[in-house]
Each structure stands twice: as structure tokens, then as C-alpha cells.
Scaffold this motif. Structure first.
Motif, short mmCIF file in Angstrom:
data_model
loop_
_atom_site.label_atom_id
_atom_site.label_comp_id
_atom_site.label_asym_id
_atom_site.label_seq_id
_atom_site.Cartn_x
_atom_site.Cartn_y
_atom_site.Cartn_z
N GLU A 187 0.82 -1.22 0.00
CA GLU A 187 0.00 0.00 0.00
C GLU A 187 0.85 1.27 0.00
N GLY A 188 2.17 1.11 0.04
CA GLY A 188 3.04 2.29 -0.09
C GLY A 188 3.68 2.77 1.20
N PHE A 189 3.39 2.11 2.32
CA PHE A 189 4.04 2.54 3.57
C PHE A 189 5.52 2.20 3.52
N LYS A 190 6.34 3.12 4.04
CA LYS A 190 7.79 2.92 4.01
C LYS A 190 8.33 2.46 5.35
N GLN A 191 7.55 2.69 6.39
CA GLN A 191 8.04 2.49 7.75
C GLN A 191 6.96 1.85 8.61
N VAL A 192 7.36 0.90 9.45
CA VAL A 192 6.44 0.43 10.48
C VAL A 192 7.05 0.76 11.85
N THR A 193 6.18 1.06 12.78
CA THR A 193 6.60 1.23 14.17
C THR A 193 5.91 0.16 15.00
N LEU A 194 6.71 -0.74 15.56
CA LEU A 194 6.17 -1.82 16.37
C LEU A 194 5.85 -1.27 17.75
N LEU A 212 11.82 -11.26 16.34
CA LEU A 212 10.77 -10.61 15.56
C LEU A 212 11.35 -9.49 14.70
N LEU A 213 12.23 -8.68 15.28
CA LEU A 213 12.84 -7.59 14.52
C LEU A 213 13.54 -8.11 13.28
N GLN A 214 14.28 -9.22 13.47
CA GLN A 214 15.01 -9.79 12.33
C GLN A 214 14.06 -10.28 11.25
N GLY A 221 11.07 -4.27 0.48
CA GLY A 221 10.40 -3.00 0.21
C GLY A 221 10.17 -2.17 1.46
N LEU A 222 10.27 -2.80 2.63
CA LEU A 222 10.16 -2.02 3.87
C LEU A 222 11.48 -1.31 4.09
N GLU A 223 11.41 0.00 4.42
CA GLU A 223 12.65 0.77 4.52
C GLU A 223 13.09 1.01 5.96
N ARG A 224 12.11 1.24 6.84
CA ARG A 224 12.49 1.59 8.22
C ARG A 224 11.61 0.86 9.23
N ILE A 225 12.26 0.40 10.30
CA ILE A 225 11.53 -0.20 11.42
C ILE A 225 11.87 0.60 12.67
N VAL A 242 21.40 -7.00 17.09
CA VAL A 242 20.46 -7.08 15.97
C VAL A 242 20.17 -5.68 15.42
N MET A 243 20.00 -4.73 16.32
CA MET A 243 19.77 -3.34 15.88
C MET A 243 20.96 -2.82 15.08
N ALA A 244 22.16 -3.09 15.62
CA ALA A 244 23.38 -2.56 15.00
C ALA A 244 23.60 -3.15 13.61
N GLU A 245 23.26 -4.45 13.48
CA GLU A 245 23.61 -5.16 12.25
C GLU A 245 22.59 -4.95 11.13
N ASN A 246 21.46 -4.35 11.47
CA ASN A 246 20.41 -4.28 10.47
C ASN A 246 20.09 -2.84 10.08
N ASP A 247 20.39 -2.51 8.80
CA ASP A 247 20.21 -1.13 8.34
C ASP A 247 18.79 -0.62 8.45
N LYS A 248 17.84 -1.54 8.33
CA LYS A 248 16.44 -1.08 8.33
C LYS A 248 15.97 -0.67 9.72
N ILE A 249 16.62 -1.20 10.74
CA ILE A 249 16.18 -0.89 12.10
C ILE A 249 16.80 0.44 12.52
N CYS A 250 15.92 1.42 12.77
CA CYS A 250 16.40 2.78 13.05
C CYS A 250 17.16 2.81 14.37
N LYS A 251 18.20 3.65 14.37
CA LYS A 251 19.09 3.70 15.52
C LYS A 251 18.61 4.74 16.53
N HIS A 252 17.39 4.52 16.97
CA HIS A 252 16.79 5.38 17.99
C HIS A 252 16.20 4.49 19.06
#
Ligand code: 5AD
Ligand code: SF4
Length: 433
Positions: A187-194, A212-214, A221-225, A242-252
Motif C-alpha cells: 500500500e506504499g508505507f515505508k516504515q512500520v513502528t512496532l 521478531l525484529l530480524q 520493500g520495507l525501509e524503516r523499522i 540485531v539493531m546494529a547489524e540491520n540497516d532497516k532498524i532505526c538507531k533510535h
């Protein structure tokens, strides 16, 4: 068709729940109104976390009665569970429905049945299993979609009403989260927030939050988690990696501190000490050096002395958060703290403490933001105008900081590489590379 308008207060979980309730209502043949004026029924999805959240709702109900006298008005969310008895004792607000956070599957039925029998309008039973995992929320089009992956809370922090308003922890299946994410990407969403009240306490059979994050990160197609809010007690090294190693997982990481003093943390039942919290921050920064850290702090918890408060100041000075939400302690009926202690820190002392922390935080936010000047950052455009100008667009960087850039035909959902040229304590400003 009966038209229903839902107004949302409080946290992101409530925003998500509104989307769930809207999906159920639509399925059950109700129409969703755009404004209260157009509706026959207005539901307020409420928050109970502090007293002023409650007060706001009473005011709003009165205001709605003025807008339209024949409106039916309902209370959903945390105030529903927390205040059902109070709301109905002397129902001078004239509330027609009270619907708790685990009753949204029945929301259409509740609204319909109560036409015949007004007693049917009240349901605040909590569930041990309800996750709504099979209900696809009606979302606003946008770049970010909320997905609640767990609900409820088992921690019983002594100040907090959430375990009472939202019941026990339960998690939904990884497969259901992945399927929903895949659909969102289509549907075009770029980011999900769990989302979860303790998002990193997620546990489904053998799968933990890091697993789950992995899994979600593998969705094409998902860009940011993003995720919120974690509890420091469930932040093992493997999750940090897992956060550090995965580009899609935002560093916040929003890492609620609540208080800096170990005795206060103990009576808050937070399950960590000042030293353990600082060690966790150190571990996180060792593995993710550029991490953005934000927090929640409560000042004036019962019995907090001036010296103990200084430990909160000390943690803030040591961590230097990128931003922080700082609250005065607000006594919540039924909680362990309310049963055990008087709300004994005087109001002027609370005001003094909150002002001091806000000042410290403002200086840290400015320092942290200015440190980004000169960097090139990838921005996801969220709005084609800003509060102040339709000549600018705004988006967020990986660390969830707001970035403003001059409009140049940029569209919501687009990624833009931006050079940060200036900053305030609240926003970064940039120009396109
Ligand atoms: N008083 C003040 N702040 C509270 N919070 C939760 N309960 C209370 C309370 N009784 C704050 C905590 C939590 C945030 C969502 O709200 O800091 O992290
Ligand atoms: Fe408020 Fe907490 Fe309920 Fe969210 S879960 S609406 S923050 S009381």
C-alpha cells in the motif's frame, strides 16, 4: 447508516486502537465521520496515565454537548477501564458507552445493542488473549504504520495505571506481523513502528523481540523499522547487536529512565539500579555509537528527597539524552504507590525540579542537534509543508529527529539526502545534497 467519529488522546497505542475500532465499525455497517458535527456518535479514545489527561476528557465531553446536544458520547481506552464505576456512579456527563481496550472487536455490537438496551453500552472486561491480530486497521495514508505486537503489562511499576487499564501481557504471532507488514508495503508505507506497552517483552512461543525484529526486517520493500516503548529490563546484548547489524532498524531507542536514584527506582519497582541503567547505556553506545537516545522521567515520586533528585540530574548529565519527556508525579488511584504513599513532594518543589530538568534537557538537545551540522543524512519526507511555511517540507532522519528542508517538489514518502546546515533544540535544518 449511523455515523461515528473517534477522537484519540494519549499514546500511539491509542492511535492504533482507534484504527482497529474503525475497521470493526466499518465492517459492521457504520460510517466513519470526519468531524464530530457530522456524527451521531462520538467516541473519545482516552488516556489515564496522568490526572490532567483525565481532566481534558471531562472538559471535552462538556464541549461536545454544546456542539450538538443530541450526540451520543462514549469513552473508550484507558479511562474506560479505570473510571467505569466513577463515570457511571453519578453519570452527570451523560455517557452512553464505556468500551475498554479489549472490547473493540465488539464495538459495533455494543453500539447497536445499546439502542434497545442502554445497559449493553458498557463493556470493560479485560482479556488475557486479545491481540486483534486478524483485524487490519483503517489507517490514514502516510509513511508510517503502527503495528501493536504486544499488549498489556505485567510489570506493575508502582506509579503506573496501565496494568490495571490494559491488563496482562500478550503477544501476537510473528507471521501475522510479517503478513501485515507485507500488505502495508504494497500500500506504499515505508516504515512500520512496532508498538507495545513493553514492546521488548514481546514473546511468542520461542520467539523473542530480537527474533521478531530480524524477521520483519526481511520484508522486501520495507525501509524503516521503529519500536516503542522498550523497558530497560529486556534489553540484552543480542537485541542491541540485531539493531546494529540491520540497516532497516532505526538507531533510535526511547529508554525510559523514570528516576536516577536507586532507592526511588526500587520503590518504583523498576527492577534496575542507577548503575545498571548507566551500564546499559554504555553497552548500547559501544555497539551503536551514533544511537539517538530519548527518555521519560518522573520527578517528585513520593518520598523523593533533594539528594535523590540529584541522581536524576546526574544520570541526565552522564547520558545526555537527545530529548526527554519529563513529568510531575501524578497519583493514580489503585496503584501500589497510591496505596503506600502520600503524594508528599510539594507542588512548588515539583515545579522547581521539572523546570531544572527541562532546562538541562534543552541544552543537551541543542548540543546533540548542533553536532549533526555538516552531516549528510537520509530523510523520509512526512509532510509537504511545515507548521510555519508551505515553502518547506519536513521529514525525519534515522534517529527520528525532525528535519526541515526547502520545498523542491518533494512528496510524502520520498527519501532525500540532506546536508544538515543548522539546528535548534527542536529541529534540524538542511539543504538538499
Ligand atoms: N505520573 C507521572 N507520569 C507517569 N507516567 C506513567 N505513570 C505516571 C504517573 N503516575 C509517565 C512515565 C511513562 C510515561 C508514558 O508516562 O514516564 O514512561
Ligand atoms: Fe495513556 Fe498508558 Fe493508556 Fe497509552 S496505555 S493511553 S499512555 S494510560
Amino acid at each position: 447508516m449511523t455515523r461515528v467519529y473517534i477522537e484519540t488522546y494519549g499514546c500511539q497505542m491509542n492511535e492504533y486502537d482507534t484504527e482497529i475500532a474503525q475497521a470493526v465499525l466499518k465492517d459492521d455497517g457504520f460510517a466513519l465521520a470526519e468531524t464530530p458535527q457530522e456524527a451521531e456518535i462520538v467516541l473519545l479514545n482516552t488516556c489515564s496515565v496522568r490526572e490532567n489527561a483525565n481532566r481534558k476528557i471531562y472538559g471535552r465531553v462538556h464541549a461536545l454537548r454544546h456542539i450538538k446536544s443530541d450526540l451520543k458520547i462514549g469513552i473508550m481506552g484507558c479511562m474506560a477501564t479505570n473510571f467505569k464505576e466513577k463515570l457511571l456512579e453519578n453519570n452527570n456527563l451523560g455517557i452512553d458507552f464505556v468500551i475498554g481496550p479489549d472490547s473493540y472487536r465488539r464495538i459495533g455490537q455494543i453500539l447497536s445493542d445499546s439502542k434497545e438496551n442502554p445497559d449493553e453500552g458498557f463493556d470493560v472486561k479485560l482479556s488475557k488473549t486479545e491481540t486483534y491480530e486478524d483485524i487490519y486497521p483503517i489507517r490514514q495514508n502516510g509513511v508510517n504504520a503502527w503495528i501493536a505486537i504486544m499488549r498489556g503489562c505485567n510489570n506493575f511499576c508502582s506509579f503506573c495505571v496501565v496494568p490495571y487499564t490494559r491488563g496482562r501481557e500478550r503477544s501476537r504471532s510473528p507471521l501475522s506481523v510479517v503478513k501485515e507488514t507485507e500488505q502495508l508495503v504494497k500500500e506504499g508505507f515505508k516504515q512500520v513502528t512496532l508498538l507495545g506497552q513493553n514492546v521488548n517483552s514481546y514473546q511468542y512461543e520461542e520467539q523473542k523481540f530480537a527474533d521478531l525484529l530480524q524477521i520483519v526486517a526481511q520484508v522486501d520493500g520495507l525501509e524503516r523499522i521503529r519500536f516503542t516503548s522498550p523497558h530497560p529490563k529486556d534489553f540484552p546484548l543480542d537485541l542491541i547487536k540485531v539493531m546494529a547489524e540491520n540497516d532497516k532498524i532505526c538507531k533510535h531507542i526511547h529508554l525510559p529512565l523514570q528516576a536516577g536514584n536507586s532507592r526511588i527506582l526500587d520503590v518504583m519497582r523498576r527492577t534496575y539500579t542507577k548503575e545498571e541503567y548507566l551500564k546499559l547505556v554504555e553497552d548500547i553506545r559501544n555497539v551503536i555509537p551514533n544511537v539517538v537516545l530519548t527518555t521519560d522521567i518522573i520527578i517528585g515520586f513520593p518520598t523523593e528527597t533533594d539528594d535523590e533528585f540529584q541522581d536524576t540530574v546526574d544520570v541526565m548529565q552522564k547520558v545526555e539524552y537527545d530529548s526527554a519527556f519529563i513529568f510531575k508525579y501524578s497519583e493514580r488511584e489503585g496503584t501500589l504507590a497510591a496505596k503506600k504513599y502520600d503524594d508528599d513532594v510539594p507542588e512548588d518543589k515539583k515545579t522547581e525540579r521539572i523546570m531544572l530538568l527541562n532546562e538541562i534537557q534543552k541544552a543537551h538537545s541543542l548540543k546533540k542537534n548542533l553536532a549533526h551540522v555538516g552531516e549528510t543524512q537520509r530523510i523520509l519526507v512526512e509532510s509537504e509543508e511545515t507548521k510555519k511555511s508551505d515553502q518547506d517540507v519536513q521529514g525525519r532522519n534515522d534517529g527520528n529527529k525532525l528535519v526541515i528542508i526547502p520545498q523542491n517538489g518533494y512528496k510524502v514518502g520520498q527519501f532525500v539526502d540532506v546536508k544538515i546546515t543548522d539546528a535548534t533544540a527542536h529541529v534540524l535544518k538542511g539543504s538538499v545534497v
